[in-house]
Design an enzyme around this catalytic site. Sequence first.
Site, PDB file in Angstrom:
ATOM      1  N   LYS A 154       9.638 -16.343   3.734  1.00 14.88           N
ATOM      2  CA  LYS A 154       8.783 -15.621   2.795  1.00 14.88           C
ATOM      3  C   LYS A 154       8.958 -14.116   3.009  1.00 14.88           C
ATOM      4  O   LYS A 154       8.743 -13.614   4.117  1.00 14.88           O
ATOM      5  CB  LYS A 154       7.317 -16.014   3.006  1.00 14.88           C
ATOM      6  CG  LYS A 154       6.312 -15.255   2.136  1.00 14.88           C
ATOM      7  CD  LYS A 154       4.900 -15.769   2.408  1.00 14.88           C
ATOM      8  CE  LYS A 154       3.858 -15.003   1.611  1.00 14.88           C
ATOM      9  NZ  LYS A 154       3.698 -13.615   2.105  1.00 14.88           N
ATOM     10  N   ILE A 158       0.370 -12.478  -9.950  1.00 18.71           N
ATOM     11  CA  ILE A 158       0.135 -13.579 -10.893  1.00 18.71           C
ATOM     12  C   ILE A 158      -1.359 -13.700 -11.152  1.00 18.71           C
ATOM     13  O   ILE A 158      -2.148 -13.976 -10.239  1.00 18.71           O
ATOM     14  CB  ILE A 158       0.712 -14.895 -10.345  1.00 18.71           C
ATOM     15  CG1 ILE A 158       2.234 -14.782 -10.251  1.00 18.71           C
ATOM     16  CG2 ILE A 158       0.300 -16.082 -11.210  1.00 18.71           C
ATOM     17  CD1 ILE A 158       2.858 -15.594  -9.176  1.00 18.71           C
ATOM     18  N   ALA A 179      -5.027 -13.785   5.209  1.00 20.58           N
ATOM     19  CA  ALA A 179      -5.683 -13.697   6.517  1.00 20.58           C
ATOM     20  C   ALA A 179      -7.201 -13.638   6.385  1.00 20.58           C
ATOM     21  O   ALA A 179      -7.740 -13.163   5.373  1.00 20.58           O
ATOM     22  CB  ALA A 179      -5.180 -12.464   7.266  1.00 20.58           C
ATOM     23  N   SER A 222      -2.648 -19.214   6.757  1.00 21.77           N
ATOM     24  CA  SER A 222      -2.144 -18.041   7.478  1.00 21.77           C
ATOM     25  C   SER A 222      -2.272 -18.216   8.989  1.00 21.77           C
ATOM     26  O   SER A 222      -3.254 -18.783   9.482  1.00 21.77           O
ATOM     27  CB  SER A 222      -2.934 -16.803   7.053  1.00 21.77           C
ATOM     28  OG  SER A 222      -2.611 -15.694   7.860  1.00 21.77           O
ATOM     29  N   HIS A 275       4.844  -9.147  -0.022  1.00 29.69           N
ATOM     30  CA  HIS A 275       3.612  -9.198   0.772  1.00 29.69           C
ATOM     31  C   HIS A 275       2.426  -8.642  -0.015  1.00 29.69           C
ATOM     32  O   HIS A 275       1.530  -7.987   0.525  1.00 29.69           O
ATOM     33  CB  HIS A 275       3.786  -8.428   2.084  1.00 29.69           C
ATOM     34  CG  HIS A 275       3.063  -9.039   3.251  1.00 29.69           C
ATOM     35  ND1 HIS A 275       3.684  -9.863   4.157  1.00 29.69           N
ATOM     36  CD2 HIS A 275       1.772  -8.969   3.650  1.00 29.69           C
ATOM     37  CE1 HIS A 275       2.810 -10.242   5.074  1.00 29.69           C
ATOM     38  NE2 HIS A 275       1.638  -9.723   4.779  1.00 29.69           N
ATOM     39  N   TYR A 302       3.953 -16.154  11.789  1.00 31.38           N
ATOM     40  CA  TYR A 302       4.530 -14.927  12.299  1.00 31.38           C
ATOM     41  C   TYR A 302       5.200 -15.245  13.628  1.00 31.38           C
ATOM     42  O   TYR A 302       4.639 -15.977  14.442  1.00 31.38           O
ATOM     43  CB  TYR A 302       3.460 -13.857  12.534  1.00 31.38           C
ATOM     44  CG  TYR A 302       2.869 -13.269  11.281  1.00 31.38           C
ATOM     45  CD1 TYR A 302       3.648 -12.524  10.401  1.00 31.38           C
ATOM     46  CD2 TYR A 302       1.522 -13.446  10.984  1.00 31.38           C
ATOM     47  CE1 TYR A 302       3.103 -11.971   9.261  1.00 31.38           C
ATOM     48  CE2 TYR A 302       0.962 -12.898   9.840  1.00 31.38           C
ATOM     49  CZ  TYR A 302       1.759 -12.165   8.979  1.00 31.38           C
ATOM     50  OH  TYR A 302       1.222 -11.627   7.839  1.00 31.38           O
ATOM     51  N   PRO A 309      -0.780 -17.836   1.786  1.00 31.61           N
ATOM     52  CA  PRO A 309      -1.492 -17.490   3.016  1.00 31.61           C
ATOM     53  C   PRO A 309      -2.190 -16.141   2.887  1.00 31.61           C
ATOM     54  O   PRO A 309      -1.574 -15.154   2.483  1.00 31.61           O
ATOM     55  CB  PRO A 309      -0.377 -17.437   4.067  1.00 31.61           C
ATOM     56  CG  PRO A 309       0.879 -17.164   3.292  1.00 31.61           C
ATOM     57  CD  PRO A 309       0.681 -17.834   1.967  1.00 31.61           C
ATOM     58  N   ARG A 318      -4.774 -13.234  -3.688  1.00 30.14           N
ATOM     59  CA  ARG A 318      -6.057 -12.577  -3.926  1.00 30.14           C
ATOM     60  C   ARG A 318      -6.948 -13.324  -4.922  1.00 30.14           C
ATOM     61  O   ARG A 318      -8.159 -13.412  -4.700  1.00 30.14           O
ATOM     62  CB  ARG A 318      -5.825 -11.141  -4.390  1.00 30.14           C
ATOM     63  CG  ARG A 318      -5.252 -10.217  -3.303  1.00 30.14           C
ATOM     64  CD  ARG A 318      -5.045  -8.818  -3.847  1.00 30.14           C
ATOM     65  NE  ARG A 318      -4.510  -7.894  -2.860  1.00 30.14           N
ATOM     66  CZ  ARG A 318      -3.204  -7.610  -2.706  1.00 30.14           C
ATOM     67  NH1 ARG A 318      -2.308  -8.220  -3.489  1.00 30.14           N
ATOM     68  NH2 ARG A 318      -2.803  -6.749  -1.794  1.00 30.14           N
ATOM     69  N   ARG A 350      -1.427   0.545   5.619  1.00 26.01           N
ATOM     70  CA  ARG A 350      -2.507   0.184   4.690  1.00 26.01           C
ATOM     71  C   ARG A 350      -3.676   1.142   4.894  1.00 26.01           C
ATOM     72  O   ARG A 350      -4.515   0.954   5.780  1.00 26.01           O
ATOM     73  CB  ARG A 350      -2.904  -1.273   4.911  1.00 26.01           C
ATOM     74  CG  ARG A 350      -1.703  -2.212   4.785  1.00 26.01           C
ATOM     75  CD  ARG A 350      -1.979  -3.603   5.284  1.00 26.01           C
ATOM     76  NE  ARG A 350      -0.727  -4.355   5.394  1.00 26.01           N
ATOM     77  CZ  ARG A 350      -0.631  -5.570   5.918  1.00 26.01           C
ATOM     78  NH1 ARG A 350      -1.709  -6.187   6.380  1.00 26.01           N
ATOM     79  NH2 ARG A 350       0.540  -6.175   5.982  1.00 26.01           N
ATOM     80  N   ASP A 367       5.626 -14.991  -5.375  1.00 22.94           N
ATOM     81  CA  ASP A 367       4.221 -14.599  -5.402  1.00 22.94           C
ATOM     82  C   ASP A 367       4.121 -13.141  -5.819  1.00 22.94           C
ATOM     83  O   ASP A 367       5.123 -12.454  -6.005  1.00 22.94           O
ATOM     84  CB  ASP A 367       3.528 -14.858  -4.056  1.00 22.94           C
ATOM     85  CG  ASP A 367       4.025 -13.950  -2.925  1.00 22.94           C
ATOM     86  OD1 ASP A 367       4.728 -12.944  -3.185  1.00 22.94           O
ATOM     87  OD2 ASP A 367       3.710 -14.236  -1.756  1.00 22.94           O
TER      88      ASP A 367
END
Length: 370
Positions: free
Chosen positions: A240, A298, A87, A114, A264, A137, A85, A319, A172, A295
Amino acid sequence: MPVRKVADVEPVNLIEYEELARQKLPQPAYDFIAGGAEDEVTLAANRAAFQRIQLRPRVLIDVSNVDLSTTVLGQPVDFPVLLAPVALQRLAHPDGELAVARAAKAAAIIQVLSTMSSCTIEEVAAAADGPKWFQLYCYRDKEVTKRLVQRAGASGYRALCLTVDVPRLGNRERDLRHQRIFPPDVIPRNFVHEVDLSAISPGDQGAAIAAWAAPLLDPSLTWRDVDWLRSITSMPVLLKGILTAEDARLAVEHGAAAIVVSNHGGRQLDGAPATIEALPEIVAAVQGRVEVLVDGGIRRGTDVLKALALGAQAVLIGRPYVWGLAAEGEAGVSRVIALLRAELELAMALVGCTSTSIAEIGPGLIRRDA
Protein backbone atom coordinates in the site's frame (compact mmCIF):
# COMPACT_ATOMS: atom_id res chain seq x y z
CA MET A 1 -36.01 31.23 7.28
CA PRO A 2 -33.13 29.90 9.45
CA VAL A 3 -30.62 27.56 7.82
CA ARG A 4 -30.72 24.07 9.31
CA LYS A 5 -27.47 22.54 10.52
CA VAL A 6 -26.42 19.14 9.21
CA ALA A 7 -27.02 17.77 12.72
CA ASP A 8 -30.73 18.66 12.40
CA VAL A 9 -31.31 16.27 9.47
CA GLU A 10 -30.26 12.79 8.45
CA PRO A 11 -27.16 12.96 6.23
CA VAL A 12 -27.94 11.89 2.69
CA ASN A 13 -24.36 11.43 1.48
CA LEU A 14 -20.85 10.77 2.78
CA ILE A 15 -19.81 14.41 2.55
CA GLU A 16 -22.51 15.51 4.99
CA TYR A 17 -21.25 13.01 7.55
CA GLU A 18 -17.98 14.91 7.81
CA GLU A 19 -19.75 18.07 8.92
CA LEU A 20 -21.80 16.12 11.44
CA ALA A 21 -18.63 14.56 12.83
CA ARG A 22 -16.88 17.93 12.95
CA GLN A 23 -19.70 19.29 15.11
CA LYS A 24 -19.34 16.38 17.55
CA LEU A 25 -15.58 15.87 17.84
CA PRO A 26 -13.04 17.87 19.86
CA GLN A 27 -10.89 19.95 17.52
CA PRO A 28 -7.68 17.89 18.03
CA ALA A 29 -9.50 14.65 17.21
CA TYR A 30 -11.18 16.15 14.14
CA ASP A 31 -7.86 17.58 12.90
CA PHE A 32 -6.04 14.28 13.44
CA ILE A 33 -8.54 12.48 11.21
CA ALA A 34 -9.18 15.22 8.64
CA GLY A 35 -5.71 16.68 8.25
CA GLY A 36 -3.05 16.15 5.60
CA ALA A 37 0.59 17.06 5.20
CA GLU A 38 1.84 20.67 5.00
CA ASP A 39 -0.38 22.78 2.70
CA GLU A 40 -2.74 19.82 2.13
CA VAL A 41 -2.42 20.19 -1.64
CA THR A 42 -2.45 16.44 -2.23
CA LEU A 43 -5.31 16.01 0.23
CA ALA A 44 -7.42 18.38 -1.87
CA ALA A 45 -6.15 16.95 -5.17
CA ASN A 46 -7.47 13.49 -4.33
CA ARG A 47 -11.02 14.81 -4.36
CA ALA A 48 -10.60 17.33 -7.19
CA ALA A 49 -9.18 14.72 -9.57
CA PHE A 50 -12.33 12.60 -9.35
CA GLN A 51 -14.46 15.65 -10.11
CA ARG A 52 -12.56 16.27 -13.36
CA ILE A 53 -13.34 12.79 -14.73
CA GLN A 54 -16.48 12.45 -16.83
CA LEU A 55 -18.46 9.29 -17.51
CA ARG A 56 -19.82 8.11 -20.88
CA PRO A 57 -23.26 6.60 -20.20
CA ARG A 58 -24.79 4.04 -22.54
CA VAL A 59 -28.57 3.80 -22.91
CA LEU A 60 -31.31 1.32 -23.82
CA ILE A 61 -29.70 -1.43 -21.75
CA ASP A 62 -31.72 -3.62 -19.39
CA VAL A 63 -30.48 -2.57 -15.94
CA SER A 64 -33.39 -3.95 -13.93
CA ASN A 65 -30.88 -6.18 -12.12
CA VAL A 66 -27.50 -4.77 -11.12
CA ASP A 67 -25.00 -7.11 -9.41
CA LEU A 68 -22.38 -5.34 -7.30
CA SER A 69 -20.73 -8.46 -5.88
CA THR A 70 -17.14 -9.28 -6.74
CA THR A 71 -14.00 -10.81 -5.26
CA VAL A 72 -10.82 -9.25 -3.93
CA LEU A 73 -7.86 -11.61 -3.74
CA GLY A 74 -10.39 -14.38 -4.18
CA GLN A 75 -12.47 -13.24 -1.20
CA PRO A 76 -16.15 -12.60 -2.01
CA VAL A 77 -17.47 -9.15 -1.12
CA ASP A 78 -20.94 -7.69 -1.60
CA PHE A 79 -19.57 -4.68 -3.44
CA PRO A 80 -16.08 -3.46 -4.38
CA VAL A 81 -15.41 -1.22 -1.38
CA LEU A 82 -13.11 -2.01 1.55
CA LEU A 83 -12.68 -0.12 4.81
CA ALA A 84 -9.15 1.28 4.78
CA PRO A 85 -6.84 1.21 7.80
CA VAL A 86 -7.30 4.30 9.96
CA ALA A 87 -5.40 4.78 13.22
CA LEU A 88 -6.90 5.30 16.66
CA GLN A 89 -10.58 5.06 15.84
CA ARG A 90 -11.56 5.50 19.48
CA LEU A 91 -10.76 9.15 18.92
CA ALA A 92 -14.01 9.15 16.95
CA HIS A 93 -16.16 6.90 19.16
CA PRO A 94 -15.61 4.77 22.30
CA ASP A 95 -16.37 1.55 20.36
CA GLY A 96 -13.75 2.39 17.74
CA GLU A 97 -12.61 -0.46 15.53
CA LEU A 98 -15.01 -2.90 17.22
CA ALA A 99 -18.02 -1.03 15.85
CA VAL A 100 -16.38 -0.89 12.43
CA ALA A 101 -15.78 -4.66 12.50
CA ARG A 102 -19.45 -5.31 13.17
CA ALA A 103 -20.58 -2.92 10.42
CA ALA A 104 -18.16 -4.44 7.90
CA LYS A 105 -19.38 -7.94 8.65
CA ALA A 106 -23.02 -6.89 8.27
CA ALA A 107 -22.21 -5.35 4.88
CA ALA A 108 -20.10 -8.37 3.80
CA ILE A 109 -17.06 -6.24 2.99
CA ILE A 110 -13.45 -6.32 4.20
CA GLN A 111 -12.15 -4.32 7.14
CA VAL A 112 -8.42 -3.50 7.05
CA LEU A 113 -7.23 -3.00 10.61
CA SER A 114 -4.45 -0.48 11.28
CA THR A 115 -1.33 -1.44 13.20
CA MET A 116 -2.04 1.78 15.10
CA SER A 117 -5.56 0.72 16.06
CA SER A 118 -6.98 1.66 19.44
CA CYS A 119 -8.30 -1.90 19.85
CA THR A 120 -6.04 -4.92 19.64
CA ILE A 121 -5.80 -7.37 16.78
CA GLU A 122 -7.44 -9.97 18.96
CA GLU A 123 -10.26 -7.74 20.25
CA VAL A 124 -11.30 -6.78 16.73
CA ALA A 125 -11.21 -10.39 15.56
CA ALA A 126 -13.46 -11.36 18.47
CA ALA A 127 -15.92 -8.52 17.80
CA ALA A 128 -17.09 -9.91 14.45
CA ASP A 129 -15.93 -12.79 12.28
CA GLY A 130 -16.20 -11.01 8.95
CA PRO A 131 -13.25 -10.94 6.52
CA LYS A 132 -10.34 -8.85 7.79
CA TRP A 133 -6.93 -7.82 6.61
CA PHE A 134 -4.16 -6.40 8.77
CA GLN A 135 -2.25 -3.26 7.79
CA LEU A 136 1.38 -3.53 8.82
CA TYR A 137 4.15 -1.07 9.51
CA CYS A 138 7.63 -2.60 9.56
CA TYR A 139 9.67 -1.59 12.56
CA ARG A 140 13.38 -1.36 13.22
CA ASP A 141 13.07 -4.37 15.50
CA LYS A 142 12.02 -7.20 13.19
CA GLU A 143 10.89 -9.26 16.15
CA VAL A 144 8.18 -6.68 16.87
CA THR A 145 7.07 -6.87 13.23
CA LYS A 146 7.15 -10.66 13.28
CA ARG A 147 5.02 -10.84 16.42
CA LEU A 148 2.40 -8.55 14.89
CA VAL A 149 2.27 -10.75 11.78
CA GLN A 150 1.95 -13.89 13.88
CA ARG A 151 -0.83 -12.38 15.98
CA ALA A 152 -2.75 -11.38 12.86
CA GLY A 153 -2.40 -14.84 11.36
CA ALA A 154 -3.43 -16.55 14.58
CA SER A 155 -6.51 -14.30 14.81
CA GLY A 156 -7.79 -15.17 11.35
CA TYR A 157 -6.80 -12.13 9.33
CA ARG A 158 -6.65 -13.14 5.68
CA ALA A 159 -4.05 -10.79 4.20
CA LEU A 160 -1.28 -8.38 5.16
CA CYS A 161 -1.37 -4.87 3.77
CA LEU A 162 2.17 -3.52 4.11
CA THR A 163 2.33 0.28 4.09
CA VAL A 164 5.44 1.30 2.16
CA ASP A 165 5.16 5.11 2.00
CA VAL A 166 6.05 5.94 5.61
CA PRO A 167 9.84 5.71 6.06
CA ARG A 168 9.21 8.78 8.24
CA LEU A 169 5.98 10.44 9.30
CA GLY A 170 4.79 13.25 7.05
CA ASN A 171 4.73 16.84 8.25
CA ARG A 172 1.14 17.00 9.51
CA GLU A 173 0.93 20.53 10.81
CA ARG A 174 -2.54 20.23 12.29
CA ASP A 175 -1.22 17.48 14.56
CA LEU A 176 1.86 19.52 15.44
CA ARG A 177 -0.37 22.30 16.76
CA HIS A 178 -1.98 19.76 19.09
CA GLN A 179 1.38 18.11 19.95
CA ARG A 180 0.16 14.64 18.88
CA ILE A 181 -0.96 13.90 22.43
CA PHE A 182 -3.58 11.19 22.61
CA PRO A 183 -6.16 10.89 25.41
CA PRO A 184 -5.10 8.24 27.96
CA ASP A 185 -7.82 5.84 26.79
CA VAL A 186 -6.89 6.21 23.11
CA ILE A 187 -3.53 4.62 22.52
CA PRO A 188 -2.20 2.17 19.90
CA ARG A 189 -3.18 -0.99 21.76
CA ASN A 190 -1.16 -3.37 19.63
CA PHE A 191 2.00 -1.92 21.19
CA VAL A 192 1.02 -2.11 24.83
CA HIS A 193 2.83 -5.42 25.22
CA GLU A 194 6.01 -3.83 23.85
CA VAL A 195 6.10 -0.77 26.13
CA ASP A 196 6.82 -0.64 29.84
CA LEU A 197 4.18 1.73 31.20
CA SER A 198 4.68 0.91 34.84
CA ALA A 199 6.58 4.12 35.61
CA ILE A 200 4.21 6.35 33.65
CA SER A 201 1.04 7.79 35.12
CA PRO A 202 -2.16 6.82 33.24
CA GLY A 203 -2.76 10.45 32.24
CA ASP A 204 0.64 10.62 30.51
CA GLN A 205 0.55 7.26 28.76
CA GLY A 206 -0.98 8.52 25.53
CA ALA A 207 1.76 11.07 24.99
CA ALA A 208 4.44 8.57 26.01
CA ILE A 209 3.33 5.95 23.53
CA ALA A 210 2.99 8.55 20.76
CA ALA A 211 6.59 9.63 21.36
CA TRP A 212 7.72 6.00 21.56
CA ALA A 213 5.99 4.70 18.45
CA ALA A 214 7.07 7.24 15.80
CA PRO A 215 10.84 6.49 15.99
CA LEU A 216 10.16 2.77 15.59
CA LEU A 217 9.35 3.18 11.88
CA ASP A 218 12.15 1.71 9.82
CA PRO A 219 13.60 4.24 7.34
CA SER A 220 15.90 1.56 5.93
CA LEU A 221 13.00 -0.56 4.62
CA THR A 222 13.75 -1.97 1.15
CA TRP A 223 12.45 -4.59 -1.25
CA ARG A 224 14.50 -7.17 0.66
CA ASP A 225 12.15 -6.63 3.59
CA VAL A 226 9.19 -7.43 1.36
CA ASP A 227 10.88 -10.73 0.54
CA TRP A 228 11.52 -11.35 4.25
CA LEU A 229 7.91 -10.59 5.14
CA ARG A 230 6.61 -13.04 2.55
CA SER A 231 8.96 -15.68 3.97
CA ILE A 232 7.45 -15.52 7.47
CA THR A 233 3.75 -15.76 6.61
CA SER A 234 1.40 -17.69 4.39
CA MET A 235 -0.93 -14.70 4.13
CA PRO A 236 -0.89 -12.82 0.83
CA VAL A 237 1.03 -9.55 1.09
CA LEU A 238 -0.30 -6.38 -0.52
CA LEU A 239 1.80 -3.23 -0.87
CA LYS A 240 0.00 0.00 0.00
CA GLY A 241 1.48 3.31 -1.09
CA ILE A 242 2.56 2.65 -4.69
CA LEU A 243 2.30 5.66 -7.04
CA THR A 244 4.66 4.88 -9.95
CA ALA A 245 4.92 2.28 -12.69
CA GLU A 246 8.51 1.54 -11.69
CA ASP A 247 7.51 0.55 -8.17
CA ALA A 248 4.48 -1.35 -9.42
CA ARG A 249 6.68 -3.55 -11.58
CA LEU A 250 9.06 -4.13 -8.67
CA ALA A 251 6.12 -5.06 -6.47
CA VAL A 252 5.14 -7.76 -8.95
CA GLU A 253 8.73 -9.00 -9.17
CA HIS A 254 8.91 -9.31 -5.38
CA GLY A 255 5.74 -11.34 -5.13
CA ALA A 256 3.17 -8.81 -3.98
CA ALA A 257 -0.33 -10.28 -4.15
CA ALA A 258 -1.85 -6.91 -4.96
CA ILE A 259 -1.08 -3.19 -5.02
CA VAL A 260 -2.95 -0.39 -3.31
CA VAL A 261 -2.45 2.86 -5.19
CA SER A 262 -2.33 5.33 -2.30
CA ASN A 263 -0.77 8.60 -1.19
CA HIS A 264 -1.78 7.94 2.43
CA GLY A 265 -4.78 10.21 2.16
CA GLY A 266 -2.50 13.18 1.49
CA ARG A 267 -0.84 12.72 4.89
CA GLN A 268 2.72 11.97 3.76
CA LEU A 269 4.31 13.77 0.78
CA ASP A 270 2.45 16.94 -0.10
CA GLY A 271 2.68 17.40 -3.85
CA ALA A 272 2.31 13.70 -4.66
CA PRO A 273 -0.21 12.95 -7.41
CA ALA A 274 -3.86 12.27 -6.79
CA THR A 275 -4.34 8.53 -6.62
CA ILE A 276 -6.99 8.30 -9.33
CA GLU A 277 -4.57 10.08 -11.68
CA ALA A 278 -1.79 7.62 -10.81
CA LEU A 279 -4.05 4.57 -11.18
CA PRO A 280 -3.89 4.10 -14.99
CA GLU A 281 -0.09 4.10 -14.92
CA ILE A 282 -0.04 1.36 -12.29
CA VAL A 283 -2.68 -0.75 -14.06
CA ALA A 284 -0.71 -0.54 -17.32
CA ALA A 285 2.53 -1.48 -15.58
CA VAL A 286 1.27 -4.66 -13.90
CA GLN A 287 -0.54 -5.92 -17.04
CA GLY A 288 -3.06 -7.95 -15.08
CA ARG A 289 -0.46 -9.93 -13.13
CA VAL A 290 -1.80 -8.69 -9.78
CA GLU A 291 -4.96 -6.95 -8.65
CA VAL A 292 -4.83 -3.19 -8.22
CA LEU A 293 -6.84 -1.30 -5.61
CA VAL A 294 -7.00 2.44 -4.97
CA ASP A 295 -7.86 4.77 -2.11
CA GLY A 296 -7.98 8.53 -1.59
CA GLY A 297 -10.77 11.04 -2.18
CA ILE A 298 -13.61 8.57 -2.75
CA ARG A 299 -16.87 10.13 -1.59
CA ARG A 300 -19.45 9.09 -4.18
CA GLY A 301 -20.66 5.97 -5.95
CA THR A 302 -19.60 7.60 -9.20
CA ASP A 303 -16.05 7.81 -7.78
CA VAL A 304 -16.06 4.05 -7.21
CA LEU A 305 -17.33 3.51 -10.76
CA LYS A 306 -14.61 5.75 -12.21
CA ALA A 307 -11.93 3.82 -10.33
CA LEU A 308 -13.29 0.50 -11.58
CA ALA A 309 -13.43 1.85 -15.14
CA LEU A 310 -9.76 2.84 -14.88
CA GLY A 311 -8.75 -0.67 -13.84
CA ALA A 312 -9.14 -0.96 -10.07
CA GLN A 313 -10.48 -4.23 -8.72
CA ALA A 314 -11.90 -2.37 -5.72
CA VAL A 315 -11.48 0.84 -3.73
CA LEU A 316 -10.85 1.63 -0.08
CA ILE A 317 -12.51 4.39 1.92
CA GLY A 318 -11.05 5.79 5.14
CA ARG A 319 -12.22 9.12 6.50
CA PRO A 320 -15.87 8.73 5.38
CA TYR A 321 -16.60 5.71 7.55
CA VAL A 322 -14.77 7.29 10.48
CA TRP A 323 -17.04 10.34 10.15
CA GLY A 324 -19.98 7.95 10.30
CA LEU A 325 -18.45 6.33 13.38
CA ALA A 326 -18.02 9.71 15.06
CA ALA A 327 -21.56 10.78 14.24
CA GLU A 328 -23.54 7.66 15.09
CA GLY A 329 -21.23 4.83 16.12
CA GLU A 330 -21.75 1.47 14.43
CA ALA A 331 -25.03 2.67 12.90
CA GLY A 332 -23.18 5.58 11.28
CA VAL A 333 -20.58 3.27 9.73
CA SER A 334 -23.35 1.04 8.39
CA ARG A 335 -25.18 4.07 7.03
CA VAL A 336 -22.08 5.35 5.22
CA ILE A 337 -21.54 1.93 3.64
CA ALA A 338 -25.20 1.70 2.61
CA LEU A 339 -25.21 5.18 1.08
CA LEU A 340 -22.11 4.46 -0.99
CA ARG A 341 -23.49 1.10 -2.09
CA ALA A 342 -26.78 2.65 -3.19
CA GLU A 343 -24.98 5.40 -5.10
CA LEU A 344 -22.78 2.88 -6.91
CA GLU A 345 -25.77 0.75 -7.87
CA LEU A 346 -27.57 3.80 -9.25
CA ALA A 347 -24.48 5.04 -11.11
CA MET A 348 -24.01 1.65 -12.74
CA ALA A 349 -27.63 1.57 -13.88
CA LEU A 350 -27.35 5.09 -15.30
CA VAL A 351 -24.22 4.27 -17.32
CA GLY A 352 -25.66 0.96 -18.53
CA CYS A 353 -23.62 -1.55 -16.49
CA THR A 354 -25.20 -4.51 -14.73
CA SER A 355 -22.08 -6.04 -13.15
CA THR A 356 -18.86 -4.89 -11.53
CA SER A 357 -16.89 -7.41 -13.57
CA ILE A 358 -13.90 -5.99 -15.44
CA ALA A 359 -15.40 -7.38 -18.64
CA GLU A 360 -18.32 -4.96 -18.34
CA ILE A 361 -16.77 -1.92 -16.65
CA GLY A 362 -13.81 -0.63 -18.61
CA PRO A 363 -12.09 2.52 -19.87
CA GLY A 364 -14.79 3.01 -22.49
CA LEU A 365 -16.92 4.49 -19.70
CA ILE A 366 -14.46 7.38 -19.25
CA ARG A 367 -14.11 10.47 -21.43
CA ARG A 368 -10.41 10.76 -22.19
CA ASP A 369 -10.59 14.48 -23.03
CA ALA A 370 -12.31 15.39 -19.76
